[in-house]
Design a protein around this motif. Structure first.
Motif, PDB file in Angstrom:
ATOM      1  N   GLY A 105       0.716  -1.037  -0.034  1.00  0.00           N
ATOM      2  CA  GLY A 105      -0.385   0.103   0.250  1.00  0.00           C
ATOM      3  C   GLY A 105       0.939   1.493  -0.084  1.00  0.00           C
ATOM      4  N   TRP A 106       1.851   1.183   0.137  1.00  0.00           N
ATOM      5  CA  TRP A 106       2.909   2.063  -0.145  1.00  0.00           C
ATOM      6  C   TRP A 106       3.110   3.533  -0.907  1.00  0.00           C
ATOM      7  CZ3 TRP A 106       8.064   3.153  -1.839  1.00  0.00           C
ATOM      8  CH2 TRP A 106       8.991   4.077  -2.027  1.00  0.00           C
ATOM      9  N   PRO A 107       3.256   2.307  -2.391  1.00  0.00           N
ATOM     10  CA  PRO A 107       2.628   3.682  -3.472  1.00  0.00           C
ATOM     11  C   PRO A 107       1.311   4.528  -3.628  1.00  0.00           C
ATOM     12  CG  PRO A 107       4.059   1.526  -4.304  1.00  0.00           C
ATOM     13  CD  PRO A 107       3.049   1.400  -2.742  1.00  0.00           C
ATOM     14  N   ARG A 108       0.491   4.117  -2.879  1.00  0.00           N
ATOM     15  CA  ARG A 108      -0.596   4.337  -2.959  1.00  0.00           C
ATOM     16  C   ARG A 108      -0.368   5.765  -1.825  1.00  0.00           C
ATOM     17  NH1 ARG A 108      -5.308   0.508  -1.029  1.00  0.00           N
ATOM     18  NH2 ARG A 108      -4.026   0.893   0.701  1.00  0.00           N
ATOM     19  N   ALA A 109      -0.646   5.179  -1.203  1.00  0.00           N
ATOM     20  CA  ALA A 109      -0.293   6.746   0.225  1.00  0.00           C
ATOM     21  C   ALA A 109       0.305   7.623  -0.239  1.00  0.00           C
ATOM     22  CB  ALA A 109       0.075   5.628   0.838  1.00  0.00           C
ATOM     23  N   LEU A 110       1.565   7.159  -0.634  1.00  0.00           N
ATOM     24  CA  LEU A 110       2.701   8.103  -1.519  1.00  0.00           C
ATOM     25  C   LEU A 110       1.749   8.953  -2.258  1.00  0.00           C
ATOM     26  CD1 LEU A 110       4.533   6.449   0.446  1.00  0.00           C
ATOM     27  CD2 LEU A 110       5.878   7.409  -1.753  1.00  0.00           C
ATOM     28  N   HIS A 111       0.936   8.857  -3.092  1.00  0.00           N
ATOM     29  CA  HIS A 111       0.297   9.338  -4.153  1.00  0.00           C
ATOM     30  C   HIS A 111      -0.806  10.109  -3.146  1.00  0.00           C
ATOM     31  CE1 HIS A 111       2.405   6.650  -7.708  1.00  0.00           C
ATOM     32  NE2 HIS A 111       2.028   8.243  -8.089  1.00  0.00           N
ATOM     33  N   ALA A 112      -1.347   9.787  -2.703  1.00  0.00           N
ATOM     34  CA  ALA A 112      -2.568  10.495  -2.030  1.00  0.00           C
ATOM     35  C   ALA A 112      -2.222  11.668  -0.731  1.00  0.00           C
ATOM     36  CB  ALA A 112      -3.510   9.403  -0.800  1.00  0.00           C
ATOM     37  N   GLY A 113      -0.819  11.500  -0.748  1.00  0.00           N
ATOM     38  CA  GLY A 113      -0.670  12.433   0.496  1.00  0.00           C
ATOM     39  C   GLY A 113       0.040  13.324  -0.597  1.00  0.00           C
ATOM     40  N   LEU A 114       0.717  12.876  -1.776  1.00  0.00           N
ATOM     41  CA  LEU A 114       1.303  14.548  -2.620  1.00  0.00           C
ATOM     42  C   LEU A 114       0.237  15.008  -3.589  1.00  0.00           C
ATOM     43  CD1 LEU A 114       3.932  14.693  -4.080  1.00  0.00           C
ATOM     44  CD2 LEU A 114       3.721  13.462  -5.842  1.00  0.00           C
ATOM     45  N   ALA A 115      -0.614  14.200  -4.320  1.00  0.00           N
ATOM     46  CA  ALA A 115      -2.870  14.863  -4.116  1.00  0.00           C
ATOM     47  C   ALA A 115      -2.508  16.108  -3.308  1.00  0.00           C
ATOM     48  CB  ALA A 115      -2.741  14.215  -4.490  1.00  0.00           C
ATOM     49  N   ARG A 116      -2.605  15.907  -2.323  1.00  0.00           N
ATOM     50  CA  ARG A 116      -2.816  16.475  -1.188  1.00  0.00           C
ATOM     51  C   ARG A 116      -2.003  17.834  -0.824  1.00  0.00           C
ATOM     52  NH1 ARG A 116      -4.427  11.393   2.083  1.00  0.00           N
ATOM     53  NH2 ARG A 116      -2.625  11.854   3.204  1.00  0.00           N
ATOM     54  N   ARG A 117      -0.570  17.075  -0.573  1.00  0.00           N
ATOM     55  CA  ARG A 117       0.368  18.879  -0.671  1.00  0.00           C
ATOM     56  C   ARG A 117       0.342  19.831  -1.735  1.00  0.00           C
ATOM     57  NH1 ARG A 117       1.066  14.793   2.098  1.00  0.00           N
ATOM     58  NH2 ARG A 117       2.020  14.731   4.635  1.00  0.00           N
ATOM     59  N   LEU A 118       0.061  18.937  -3.293  1.00  0.00           N
ATOM     60  CA  LEU A 118       0.466  19.865  -4.045  1.00  0.00           C
ATOM     61  C   LEU A 118      -1.741  20.810  -4.146  1.00  0.00           C
ATOM     62  CD1 LEU A 118       1.124  20.664  -6.764  1.00  0.00           C
ATOM     63  CD2 LEU A 118      -0.212  18.244  -8.230  1.00  0.00           C
ATOM     64  N   ALA A 119      -2.639  19.882  -3.859  1.00  0.00           N
ATOM     65  CA  ALA A 119      -3.129  20.984  -3.769  1.00  0.00           C
ATOM     66  C   ALA A 119      -3.381  21.861  -2.835  1.00  0.00           C
ATOM     67  CB  ALA A 119      -4.575  20.024  -3.366  1.00  0.00           C
ATOM     68  N   ALA A 120      -2.635  21.825  -1.559  1.00  0.00           N
ATOM     69  CA  ALA A 120      -2.595  22.934  -0.750  1.00  0.00           C
ATOM     70  C   ALA A 120      -1.318  23.816  -0.648  1.00  0.00           C
ATOM     71  CB  ALA A 120      -1.834  22.161   0.280  1.00  0.00           C
ATOM     72  N   SER A 121      -0.856  23.920  -2.095  1.00  0.00           N
ATOM     73  CA  SER A 121       0.066  24.440  -2.725  1.00  0.00           C
ATOM     74  C   SER A 121      -0.110  25.428  -3.542  1.00  0.00           C
ATOM     75  CB  SER A 121       1.335  23.731  -3.299  1.00  0.00           C
ATOM     76  OG  SER A 121       1.449  23.775  -4.048  1.00  0.00           O
ATOM     77  N   PRO A 122       1.113  26.317  -3.098  1.00  0.00           N
ATOM     78  CA  PRO A 122       0.679  28.177  -4.331  1.00  0.00           C
ATOM     79  C   PRO A 122       0.426  27.595  -5.688  1.00  0.00           C
ATOM     80  CG  PRO A 122       2.682  28.209  -3.429  1.00  0.00           C
ATOM     81  CD  PRO A 122       2.504  27.078  -2.669  1.00  0.00           C
ATOM     82  N   HIS A 123       1.190  25.813  -6.316  1.00  0.00           N
ATOM     83  CA  HIS A 123       1.028  25.204  -7.235  1.00  0.00           C
ATOM     84  C   HIS A 123       0.353  25.103  -8.128  1.00  0.00           C
ATOM     85  CE1 HIS A 123       5.861  26.731  -6.165  1.00  0.00           C
ATOM     86  NE2 HIS A 123       5.732  26.035  -5.255  1.00  0.00           N
ATOM     87  N   THR A 124      -0.084  25.418  -9.101  1.00  0.00           N
ATOM     88  CA  THR A 124      -1.328  24.662 -10.066  1.00  0.00           C
ATOM     89  C   THR A 124      -0.599  23.301 -10.402  1.00  0.00           C
ATOM     90  OG1 THR A 124      -1.624  27.060 -10.706  1.00  0.00           O
ATOM     91  CG2 THR A 124      -2.343  24.828 -12.012  1.00  0.00           C
ATOM     92  N   THR A 125       0.252  22.956 -10.996  1.00  0.00           N
ATOM     93  CA  THR A 125       0.178  21.738 -11.143  1.00  0.00           C
ATOM     94  C   THR A 125       2.446  20.857 -10.502  1.00  0.00           C
ATOM     95  OG1 THR A 125       2.212  22.114 -13.179  1.00  0.00           O
ATOM     96  CG2 THR A 125      -0.434  21.947 -13.320  1.00  0.00           C
ATOM     97  N   LEU A 126       2.212  20.129 -10.598  1.00  0.00           N
ATOM     98  CA  LEU A 126       3.597  19.506 -10.090  1.00  0.00           C
ATOM     99  C   LEU A 126       5.200  19.959 -10.817  1.00  0.00           C
ATOM    100  CD1 LEU A 126       3.454  15.863  -9.411  1.00  0.00           C
ATOM    101  CD2 LEU A 126       3.935  17.852  -7.973  1.00  0.00           C
ATOM    102  N   ALA A 127       4.801  19.928 -12.171  1.00  0.00           N
ATOM    103  CA  ALA A 127       6.252  20.943 -13.275  1.00  0.00           C
ATOM    104  C   ALA A 127       6.133  22.935 -12.934  1.00  0.00           C
ATOM    105  CB  ALA A 127       4.969  21.095 -14.263  1.00  0.00           C
TER     106      ALA A 127
END
Length: 376
Positions: A342-364
């Motif tokens: 379940g590790w990759p799934r947890a990382l993806h979910a957490g990363l999506a939350r961090r991106l949404a909470a950041s000032p950045h529109t995309t990871l790029a």
């Protein structure tokens, strides 16, 4: 079982069963189950639905690929390209196989893989045990296009003299480049004598030039991206030289970093660690140095070279930190051993939350933001 409960279940399994089994035997057992999941169509779909839910906001363009996310499995887990489909169903956005050598070789004597549980670390002296580039190329050819985005990591055959190292890499390139979405020249494993000497720029330049030419000659209709994987133990001045060489040669990427020979700052008893013998250390203790290397490389090359961050990546915060430090892509390995399926799934979910909470529109947009903001 909920996603929140599953990591606890795996931790209990690890504490009560897996840690009591020889690390390499446990790897082979777990990998057999992953391979089974990748071979059975109905099971494959069920595993993907559970472990790889999509996160559209994490999609990235890198190395000529459109990837569903930035997080991949580092080389070392699937050395022989036998479980690529199964690994992808667990949620890795790309898989890097190898290290593959020109000739088949058994690697170093066992035992050669050890856990340091107190530090969430591994020590390995596997020695590039693999079936050789001819066998792996045949296996990849049989897969055809039915595979996830794929990197192929190549290294030097131990029995080949250092004077013939370039020819050995070229042999593997000619066999494997056509099957790879990107190709990695590994000159940084501590477990093949003399290999790390190839990181010196006067030796690295002709090696990378020859591999680039061999890849271009072997593959028609597209350019296979070429990366180099470097050690965390390099001096900063050597990192700068490699960064400058990458720009000079038009290299597509740098993977930072491989395992370390250092044993500094471990919680585990030093005598017990010393008793494990030589080998490369990976996992949590590598986190700060690999991040420092990544930051320095990004400050030097900016967006002219794609950087792949690896080393001590355990959590979504670690992935996000690597992105902000300049990594377009991030890889993990030891965290998979300690985190479970379940590790990759947890990382993806957490990363999506961090991106949404950041000032950045995309990871790029986020790539290198911390380094850029710290410039005078």
């Amino acid at each position: 079982m909920s996603a929140a409960q599953e990591p606890r279940g795996y931790r209990l399994l690890y504490r009560t069963v897996l840690r009591r089994i020889d690390a390499e035997r446990a790897h082979h057992g777990a990998f057999a189950l992953i391979r089974l999941a990748g071979r059975v169509p109905g099971l494959r779909s069920a595993v993907r639905a559970r472990y790889a839910p999509p996160h559209p906001t994490l999609a990235v363009n890198a190395l000529g690929m459109r990837l569903p996310g930035p997080f991949g499995l580092a080389a070392g887990f699937d050395k022989n390209a036998v479980g690529i489909r199964g690994l992808a169903q667990l949620g890795f956005d790309f898989v890097e196989i190898g290290t593959v050598t020109g000739q088949p070789q058994p690697g170093n004597p066992t035992p050669r893989l050890f856990r340091i549980t107190a530090d969430r670390a591994l020590v390995n002296r596997m020695g590039f045990n693999n079936d050789g580039s001819a066998a792996v190329a045949a296996r990849l050819a049989a897969l055809g296009a039915d595979r996830p985005p794929l990197g192929v990591n190549i290294g030097k055959t131990k029995a080949v003299p250092e004077t013939d190292a370039i020819d050995d890499y070229v042999t593997s390139t000619e066999r494997l480049a056509r099957h790879a979405d990107y190709l990695v020249v590994n000159v940084s494993s501590p477990n093949t004598p003399g290999l790390r000497d190839l990181q010196a720029t006067e030796r690295l330049r002709p090696l990378l030039t020859a591999v680039r030419a061999a890849a271009d000659h072997s593959v028609t209709g597209r350019r296979v991206p070429l990366l180099v994987k470097i050690a965390p133990d390099l001096a900063d001045e050597d990192l700068d030289r490699i960064a400058d060489l990458a720009v000079e040669l038009g290299l597509d990427g740098i993977i930072a970093t491989n395992t370390t020979t250092a044993r500094d700052g471990l919680r585990a008893d030093s005598r017990a660690v010393a008793a494990l013998g030589p080998g490369g250390l990976s996992g949590a203790p590598l986190k700060e140095r690999s991040l420092a290397v990544l930051r320095r490389l990004y400050a030097r090359v900016g967006d002219r070279v794609t950087l792949v961050g690896v080393g001590g990546v355990e959590t979504a915060d670690d992935v996000w930190e690597r992105v902000l430090a300049g990594a377009t892509l991030v890889q993990g390995y030891s965290g998979f051993i300690y985190g479970g399926p379940g590790w990759p799934r947890a990382l993806h979910a957490g990363l999506a939350r961090r991106l949404a909470a950041s000032p950045h529109t995309t990871l790029a947009d986020a790539v290198g933001a911390d380094v850029r903001s710290s410039r005078p």
